[in-house]
Design a protein around this motif. Structure first.
Motif, PDB file in Angstrom:
ATOM      1  N   ASP A 152       0.811  -1.219   0.000  1.00 24.95           N
ATOM      2  CA  ASP A 152       0.000   0.000   0.000  1.00 24.95           C
ATOM      3  C   ASP A 152       0.846   1.270   0.000  1.00 24.95           C
ATOM      4  O   ASP A 152       0.462   2.275   0.551  1.00 24.95           O
ATOM      5  N   CYS A 153       2.000   1.223  -0.618  1.00 19.36           N
ATOM      6  CA  CYS A 153       2.858   2.404  -0.692  1.00 19.36           C
ATOM      7  C   CYS A 153       3.257   2.625  -2.146  1.00 19.36           C
ATOM      8  O   CYS A 153       3.158   1.740  -2.982  1.00 19.36           O
ATOM      9  N   LYS A 154       3.721   3.815  -2.418  1.00 22.41           N
ATOM     10  CA  LYS A 154       4.179   4.140  -3.762  1.00 22.41           C
ATOM     11  C   LYS A 154       5.695   4.130  -3.775  1.00 22.41           C
ATOM     12  O   LYS A 154       6.335   4.604  -2.851  1.00 22.41           O
ATOM     13  N   LYS A 155       6.245   3.583  -4.818  1.00 20.63           N
ATOM     14  CA  LYS A 155       7.690   3.560  -4.950  1.00 20.63           C
ATOM     15  C   LYS A 155       8.172   4.955  -5.329  1.00 20.63           C
ATOM     16  O   LYS A 155       7.642   5.581  -6.230  1.00 20.63           O
ATOM     17  N   ALA A 156       9.190   5.418  -4.649  1.00 19.62           N
ATOM     18  CA  ALA A 156       9.704   6.762  -4.893  1.00 19.62           C
ATOM     19  C   ALA A 156      10.713   6.785  -6.039  1.00 19.62           C
ATOM     20  O   ALA A 156      10.744   7.710  -6.828  1.00 19.62           O
ATOM     21  N   LYS A 157      11.519   5.754  -6.129  1.00 20.55           N
ATOM     22  CA  LYS A 157      12.581   5.744  -7.129  1.00 20.55           C
ATOM     23  C   LYS A 157      12.076   5.188  -8.458  1.00 20.55           C
ATOM     24  O   LYS A 157      11.239   4.303  -8.499  1.00 20.55           O
ATOM     25  N   VAL A 158      12.631   5.691  -9.524  1.00 16.76           N
ATOM     26  CA  VAL A 158      12.322   5.199 -10.862  1.00 16.76           C
ATOM     27  C   VAL A 158      13.483   4.325 -11.291  1.00 16.76           C
ATOM     28  O   VAL A 158      14.644   4.664 -11.059  1.00 16.76           O
ATOM     29  N   ARG A 159      13.175   3.220 -11.896  1.00 14.73           N
ATOM     30  CA  ARG A 159      14.245   2.345 -12.364  1.00 14.73           C
ATOM     31  C   ARG A 159      15.101   3.043 -13.406  1.00 14.73           C
ATOM     32  O   ARG A 159      14.667   3.973 -14.074  1.00 14.73           O
ATOM     33  N   TYR A 160      16.309   2.571 -13.578  1.00 15.68           N
ATOM     34  CA  TYR A 160      17.256   3.180 -14.507  1.00 15.68           C
ATOM     35  C   TYR A 160      16.707   3.170 -15.918  1.00 15.68           C
ATOM     36  O   TYR A 160      16.204   2.158 -16.400  1.00 15.68           O
ATOM     37  N   GLN A 161      16.800   4.313 -16.571  1.00 15.83           N
ATOM     38  CA  GLN A 161      16.450   4.427 -17.974  1.00 15.83           C
ATOM     39  C   GLN A 161      17.573   5.180 -18.669  1.00 15.83           C
ATOM     40  O   GLN A 161      17.987   6.240 -18.194  1.00 15.83           O
ATOM     41  N   PRO A 162      18.093   4.644 -19.759  1.00 13.17           N
ATOM     42  CA  PRO A 162      19.196   5.318 -20.442  1.00 13.17           C
ATOM     43  C   PRO A 162      18.768   6.685 -20.969  1.00 13.17           C
ATOM     44  O   PRO A 162      17.600   6.901 -21.297  1.00 13.17           O
ATOM     45  N   LYS A 163      19.723   7.618 -21.022  1.00 12.96           N
ATOM     46  CA  LYS A 163      19.418   8.961 -21.483  1.00 12.96           C
ATOM     47  C   LYS A 163      19.149   9.005 -22.986  1.00 12.96           C
ATOM     48  O   LYS A 163      18.420   9.851 -23.463  1.00 12.96           O
ATOM     49  N   THR A 164      19.780   8.101 -23.712  1.00 15.01           N
ATOM     50  CA  THR A 164      19.558   8.049 -25.153  1.00 15.01           C
ATOM     51  C   THR A 164      19.066   6.662 -25.542  1.00 15.01           C
ATOM     52  O   THR A 164      19.330   5.678 -24.852  1.00 15.01           O
ATOM     53  N   THR A 165      18.379   6.611 -26.645  1.00 19.57           N
ATOM     54  CA  THR A 165      17.888   5.322 -27.118  1.00 19.57           C
ATOM     55  C   THR A 165      18.645   4.862 -28.356  1.00 19.57           C
ATOM     56  O   THR A 165      18.206   3.950 -29.037  1.00 19.57           O
ATOM     57  N   THR A 166      19.780   5.490 -28.636  1.00 15.89           N
ATOM     58  CA  THR A 166      20.564   5.121 -29.810  1.00 15.89           C
ATOM     59  C   THR A 166      21.463   3.934 -29.496  1.00 15.89           C
ATOM     60  O   THR A 166      21.879   3.725 -28.361  1.00 15.89           O
ATOM     61  N   ILE A 167      21.772   3.174 -30.520  1.00 11.41           N
ATOM     62  CA  ILE A 167      22.648   2.026 -30.398  1.00 11.41           C
ATOM     63  C   ILE A 167      24.000   2.403 -30.980  1.00 11.41           C
ATOM     64  O   ILE A 167      24.087   2.940 -32.086  1.00 11.41           O
ATOM     65  N   VAL A 168      25.076   2.139 -30.230  1.00 10.95           N
ATOM     66  CA  VAL A 168      26.426   2.447 -30.688  1.00 10.95           C
ATOM     67  C   VAL A 168      26.972   1.212 -31.387  1.00 10.95           C
ATOM     68  O   VAL A 168      27.057   0.130 -30.800  1.00 10.95           O
ATOM     69  N   ARG A 169      27.330   1.363 -32.633  1.00 13.96           N
ATOM     70  CA  ARG A 169      27.878   0.263 -33.433  1.00 13.96           C
ATOM     71  C   ARG A 169      29.377   0.144 -33.199  1.00 13.96           C
ATOM     72  O   ARG A 169      30.020   1.069 -32.714  1.00 13.96           O
ATOM     73  N   GLU A 170      29.966  -1.003 -33.555  1.00 14.47           N
ATOM     74  CA  GLU A 170      31.391  -1.241 -33.331  1.00 14.47           C
ATOM     75  C   GLU A 170      32.271  -0.276 -34.108  1.00 14.47           C
ATOM     76  O   GLU A 170      33.274   0.187 -33.609  1.00 14.47           O
ATOM     77  N   ASN A 171      31.915   0.034 -35.332  1.00 18.84           N
ATOM     78  CA  ASN A 171      32.757   0.893 -36.157  1.00 18.84           C
ATOM     79  C   ASN A 171      32.446   2.378 -35.964  1.00 18.84           C
ATOM     80  O   ASN A 171      33.048   3.217 -36.600  1.00 18.84           O
ATOM     81  N   GLN A 172      31.546   2.710 -35.079  1.00 21.33           N
ATOM     82  CA  GLN A 172      31.159   4.089 -34.827  1.00 21.33           C
ATOM     83  C   GLN A 172      32.110   4.723 -33.810  1.00 21.33           C
ATOM     84  O   GLN A 172      32.481   4.099 -32.816  1.00 21.33           O
ATOM     85  N   LYS A 173      32.535   5.968 -34.072  1.00 19.79           N
ATOM     86  CA  LYS A 173      33.423   6.660 -33.144  1.00 19.79           C
ATOM     87  C   LYS A 173      32.625   7.114 -31.923  1.00 19.79           C
ATOM     88  O   LYS A 173      31.478   7.525 -32.041  1.00 19.79           O
ATOM     89  N   PRO A 174      33.239   7.051 -30.735  1.00 23.87           N
ATOM     90  CA  PRO A 174      32.532   7.485 -29.529  1.00 23.87           C
ATOM     91  C   PRO A 174      32.305   8.983 -29.521  1.00 23.87           C
ATOM     92  O   PRO A 174      33.095   9.743 -30.069  1.00 23.87           O
TER      93      PRO A 174
END
Length: 71
Positions: A34-56
């Motif tokens: 009967d309580c509400k959870k205060a914390k939100v689970r981790y969510q990444p800031k971006t939804t892009t996928i980094v490929r192997e040949n892609q520069k950081p």
């Protein structure tokens, strides 16, 4: 079916709920609280996928450059 009742301080509720939700599947049939959870689970800031040949895209372009600043 057996029932367990826990009395938990408000500051510990998120930790206890996290532990209970991550137990092995099938151990708990249902969970009610009967309580509400205060914390939100981790969510990444971006939804892009980094490929192997892609520069950081960041402050350091390589691990070698990062190590230079740490030393």
């Amino acid at each position: 079916m057996k029932k367990i009742v826990l009395n938990i301080k408000d500051e510990n509720i998120d930790t206890i709920l996290n532990i209970l939700e991550n137990l092995k599947d099938g151990l708990i049939d249902s969970m009610e609280y009967d309580c509400k959870k205060a914390k939100v689970r981790y969510q990444p800031k971006t939804t892009t996928i980094v490929r192997e040949n892609q520069k950081p895209e960041g402050k350091y372009l390589s691990s070698r450059e990062y190590r230079k600043t740490v030393k």
